[in-house]
Design a protein around this motif. Sequence first.
Motif, PDB file in Angstrom:
ATOM      1  N   UNK A 247      -6.788 -11.304  -1.898  1.00 61.93           N
ATOM      2  CA  UNK A 247      -6.612 -11.406  -0.447  1.00 61.93           C
ATOM      3  C   UNK A 247      -7.093 -10.138   0.247  1.00 61.93           C
ATOM      4  N   UNK A 248      -6.673  -8.982  -0.261  1.00 60.85           N
ATOM      5  CA  UNK A 248      -7.083  -7.720   0.358  1.00 60.85           C
ATOM      6  C   UNK A 248      -8.588  -7.542   0.265  1.00 60.85           C
ATOM      7  N   UNK A 249      -9.176  -7.901  -0.877  1.00 58.34           N
ATOM      8  CA  UNK A 249     -10.627  -7.800  -1.014  1.00 58.34           C
ATOM      9  C   UNK A 249     -11.335  -8.633   0.049  1.00 58.34           C
ATOM     10  N   UNK A 250     -10.878  -9.850   0.245  1.00 62.90           N
ATOM     11  CA  UNK A 250     -11.494 -10.724   1.246  1.00 62.90           C
ATOM     12  C   UNK A 250     -11.300 -10.175   2.663  1.00 62.90           C
ATOM     13  N   UNK A 251     -10.119  -9.666   2.937  1.00 62.65           N
ATOM     14  CA  UNK A 251      -9.819  -9.275   4.313  1.00 62.65           C
ATOM     15  C   UNK A 251     -10.345  -7.890   4.675  1.00 62.65           C
ATOM     16  N   UNK A 252     -10.904  -7.188   3.718  1.00 61.69           N
ATOM     17  CA  UNK A 252     -11.587  -5.926   4.025  1.00 61.69           C
ATOM     18  C   UNK A 252     -13.031  -6.144   4.466  1.00 61.69           C
ATOM     19  N   UNK A 253     -13.527  -7.368   4.373  1.00 67.46           N
ATOM     20  CA  UNK A 253     -14.922  -7.638   4.742  1.00 67.46           C
ATOM     21  C   UNK A 253     -15.075  -7.573   6.260  1.00 67.46           C
ATOM     22  N   UNK A 254     -15.955  -6.712   6.731  1.00 66.94           N
ATOM     23  CA  UNK A 254     -16.240  -6.585   8.161  1.00 66.94           C
ATOM     24  C   UNK A 254     -17.484  -5.735   8.331  1.00 66.94           C
ATOM     25  N   UNK A 255     -18.175  -5.926   9.445  1.00 64.76           N
ATOM     26  CA  UNK A 255     -19.349  -5.119   9.757  1.00 64.76           C
ATOM     27  C   UNK A 255     -19.018  -4.030  10.766  1.00 64.76           C
ATOM     28  N   UNK A 256     -17.719  -3.719  10.905  1.00 61.98           N
ATOM     29  CA  UNK A 256     -17.240  -2.707  11.849  1.00 61.98           C
ATOM     30  C   UNK A 256     -16.198  -1.845  11.127  1.00 61.98           C
ATOM     31  N   UNK A 257     -15.808  -0.689  11.688  1.00 62.91           N
ATOM     32  CA  UNK A 257     -14.822   0.185  11.032  1.00 62.91           C
ATOM     33  C   UNK A 257     -13.474  -0.510  10.823  1.00 62.91           C
ATOM     34  N   UNK A 258     -12.875  -0.280   9.625  1.00 62.50           N
ATOM     35  CA  UNK A 258     -11.607  -0.907   9.256  1.00 62.50           C
ATOM     36  C   UNK A 258     -10.554   0.162   9.012  1.00 62.50           C
ATOM     37  N   UNK A 259      -9.282  -0.267   9.067  1.00 60.98           N
ATOM     38  CA  UNK A 259      -8.185   0.634   8.774  1.00 60.98           C
ATOM     39  C   UNK A 259      -6.982  -0.184   8.335  1.00 60.98           C
ATOM     40  N   UNK A 260      -5.868   0.504   8.034  1.00 59.77           N
ATOM     41  CA  UNK A 260      -4.615  -0.171   7.706  1.00 59.77           C
ATOM     42  C   UNK A 260      -3.506   0.409   8.573  1.00 59.77           C
ATOM     43  N   UNK A 261      -2.505  -0.426   8.849  1.00 65.09           N
ATOM     44  CA  UNK A 261      -1.305   0.010   9.566  1.00 65.09           C
ATOM     45  C   UNK A 261      -0.271   0.419   8.532  1.00 65.09           C
ATOM     46  N   UNK A 262       0.256   1.617   8.646  1.00 72.59           N
ATOM     47  CA  UNK A 262       1.138   2.168   7.618  1.00 72.59           C
ATOM     48  C   UNK A 262       2.462   2.606   8.236  1.00 72.59           C
ATOM     49  N   UNK A 263       3.567   2.000   7.785  1.00 70.53           N
ATOM     50  CA  UNK A 263       4.895   2.372   8.287  1.00 70.53           C
ATOM     51  C   UNK A 263       5.710   3.137   7.255  1.00 70.53           C
ATOM     52  N   UNK A 264       5.247   3.177   6.010  1.00 72.00           N
ATOM     53  CA  UNK A 264       6.023   3.796   4.958  1.00 72.00           C
ATOM     54  C   UNK A 264       6.986   2.845   4.278  1.00 72.00           C
ATOM     55  N   UNK A 265       6.999   1.591   4.712  1.00 74.77           N
ATOM     56  CA  UNK A 265       7.782   0.575   4.038  1.00 74.77           C
ATOM     57  C   UNK A 265       6.998  -0.038   2.890  1.00 74.77           C
ATOM     58  N   UNK A 266       7.659  -0.858   2.106  1.00 74.39           N
ATOM     59  CA  UNK A 266       7.020  -1.462   0.941  1.00 74.39           C
ATOM     60  C   UNK A 266       5.807  -2.296   1.334  1.00 74.39           C
ATOM     61  N   UNK A 267       5.922  -3.083   2.395  1.00 73.70           N
ATOM     62  CA  UNK A 267       4.877  -4.045   2.759  1.00 73.70           C
ATOM     63  C   UNK A 267       3.568  -3.363   3.144  1.00 73.70           C
ATOM     64  N   UNK A 268       3.636  -2.505   4.161  1.00 75.71           N
ATOM     65  CA  UNK A 268       2.409  -1.851   4.627  1.00 75.71           C
ATOM     66  C   UNK A 268       1.880  -0.874   3.591  1.00 75.71           C
ATOM     67  N   UNK A 269       2.780  -0.262   2.831  1.00 81.32           N
ATOM     68  CA  UNK A 269       2.345   0.679   1.801  1.00 81.32           C
ATOM     69  C   UNK A 269       1.586  -0.044   0.692  1.00 81.32           C
ATOM     70  N   UNK A 270       2.044  -1.243   0.337  1.00 83.70           N
ATOM     71  CA  UNK A 270       1.351  -2.023  -0.686  1.00 83.70           C
ATOM     72  C   UNK A 270      -0.067  -2.377  -0.238  1.00 83.70           C
TER      73      UNK A 270
END
Length: 612
Positions: A247-270
Motif C-alpha cells: 500500500x505504501x509503495x503504491x501511495x508514494x507514486x506521484x510526479x510532485x513532492x511527497x511527505x508524511x504526517x508524523x504525530x509520534x503515535x504508532x499509526x503515523x510513525x509506521x
Amino acid sequence: MCGIAGWVAFDRDLTTERPALDAMTETMLCRGPDASGVWLSRHAGLGHRRLSIIDLAGGRQPMTVDTPTGPVAMTYSGEAYNFVELRAELRRRGHEFRTDSDTEVVLRGYLEWGEAVAEHLNGMYAFAIWDGRADKLVLVRDRMGIKPLYHYPTADGVLFGSEPKAILANPLVEPVVDADGLRELFSFSKTPGQAVYAGMREVLPGTVVTVDRNGLREHTYWRLEAVEHRDDVPTTVGRVRELLDDIVRRQLVADVPRCVLLSGGLDSSAITALAARQLDEQGERVRSFAVDFVGQAENFRPDDLRGTPDAPYVRDVAQHVGSEHRDIVLDHTALADPEIRRQTVAARDFPIGFGDMDYSLLLLFRSIREHSTVALSGESADEVFGGYKWFHDPKVQQADMFPWVATALTSPHLPTSLLDPGLSATLDLGGYLRDRYAEAVAEVPALDGEDEHERRMRRICYLHLTRFVRMLLDRKDRMSMAVGLEVRVPFCDHRLVEYVFNTPWSMKTFDGREKSLLRAATQDVLPRSVVERVKSPYPSTQDPQYLVAVQRQVGDLVAADHPALELFDRDAVRDLARRAPEEVAPGQRNGMERLLDVATWLDIRRPVLKLS
C-alpha cells in the motif's frame, strides 16, 4: 486530486447555461488550483478544477472519448493506485492511450467494463461520467468514502459536486436546513447519505449512482462482509505487513513532492518508517511534518484522552528513520483568529464542531503545502485496528449506542448542553441517535459460530468503519483540499480493511493492548518508545490564552445579539464567557467553539432554517 461539479437536465439545453456551470466549478478552485475545464452538451455539463499529481501535462479534464454512437466524458477526482496494471490490461484488450494519467485509465476502464469499472479500482476517487451513447450520468465513489461526492435531484435531472458549495452555487438550489439537518450537525454521528442541506445527498461509499430519463438509481458495488478468518497470529501479522508494504509503495507514486504526517503515535510513525525505507531504496529521504503548539511542553496536562505530548515521540521517529523533519508550531493567536475560523467553516460547508483541532489542521496543511503537494497520513488506523480507548471499555462494549457517543455521554459538560432547551426538545438528539444506531446495527454482517463477545466487537468495528471514520475522512479531505494538498490514507486501502475487519477481536488484542496487529507488524522499523506508547489522539491546544480569546469572542457575539444565539442557551453562553478560564471544562470550551462556528456558518452560507 481535484474538484468536480456538474449538471444534467433532460428538459433544457445546457449549452446556454455556461455561466451557472462556471460558477459551480469555480467553487472548487481550492481543490484544484492548477487548471480548470468545462465540457457542455445539450443535456449535460461537467466542470473540473485540477490539482496536478500524475502526468502534469497530459491529465487535463474533463476528458472525453468520441464513439460512433456518442461522446463519453468524465470529470474525475482522486487517485487510482493500480492504474499502471489496469493500463497494461486495457492495452491487452485493444485500448490505446494518449496520456500517462490515471484519469484516462479510469475513463477507458469505463468503456471496457461500464459501471463495473469501480470494482477494478484500488484507490480514493469520486467521478462522474456522462455517457452520450445512452444519455445517462454515472456517479462513482470509492469504497471507504475517502473522497466526497454530493448530488441534488432536480425536476428534470441532477446537480452534483465534490462539495455542497458547488451545488449551492446553482440558481436552482436554496440552502435550506431542516430539523434532520440540524440533528446531523449536533449529534456527532455521520449518517450515511445525509448531507445536512435539504434535498441534497451524499453518494454513499462503495456506490454507483446512475441518472437517466427514468430517474435515479443506486447500486452498491462494495460493502464489508463477514468472512471466516483462517490464519494464525504469525501469519496474520505477516499478511498485515505485506499489505502495508504494498500500500505504501503504491501511495508514494506521484510526479510532485511527497511527505508524511508524523504525530509520534504508532499509526503515523509506521507509515513514516515504511515510507522512509522504500524511499531510501530509491535514493530519496522522506520528508515529515508535525504540528505543535507554543508552550505545549509547559501547558500540557495529561487527561483521559492524551496521556503524553507528541513532541518527544516525533523526535524519536524522525531521528530513527532519518527523515527531513519540520515542526509546524502554532500559537494561540493563529488558532483563535476569526479569519482562520471562517476559512475552516467555509471549507467544511458545515459547523461540524472539532474546534481548535480543525483550525490547527488547516494551518498545518497550509504550511506543508509550501513544501509538498502529496502527504501520507496515519488516519483511520484506530478504526481499522481497534485503537481507541473505548474499544476496550467493558461498559462501552455493552452500551446500545455508538461507542464514541456512549463515551461522551459520561461527561457532565457535553458541547450540546449549550443548545437552547426548546431546540433540544424539538431535535430530540437522543431519539435521533437511537434510531440511527438501530439502522446501523441492522446492517452489520454476521458470521456463524461467533460468540457473543466477538459478535459485539465486530459490531463496534463495523460502526467505526462505516460511521465514525467518515467524519474524520471528511474533515481531513476538507482541510487538506482547502489549501490544495492531497492527503492519502494508506490504512483505508480496502484490502487491508477487509482483512483486519474479519480478524477475530482476540487476535486484534493478542498482546493485551490496543492495535496489537499493527504494532507487531511494524515494530521492527520503529523506535521502542513509539512501540510502547499508549494511544494519543490528534493534539488539542491547552494554552489558557486560547480559551481566553474564545471567551472574548463569545462575549462579542452576546453583545451583538448574533442570530446564532437563537439556537443556544443565552444565559449559559453568557455565563461561560464571563467565567475564569480555570472554571471552564473542556466540553464547555468545545461548546463555545461550536457556537462560534455556527455563527460563522450563518454569516457565510446564510442557510434557511426550517424546523417544522
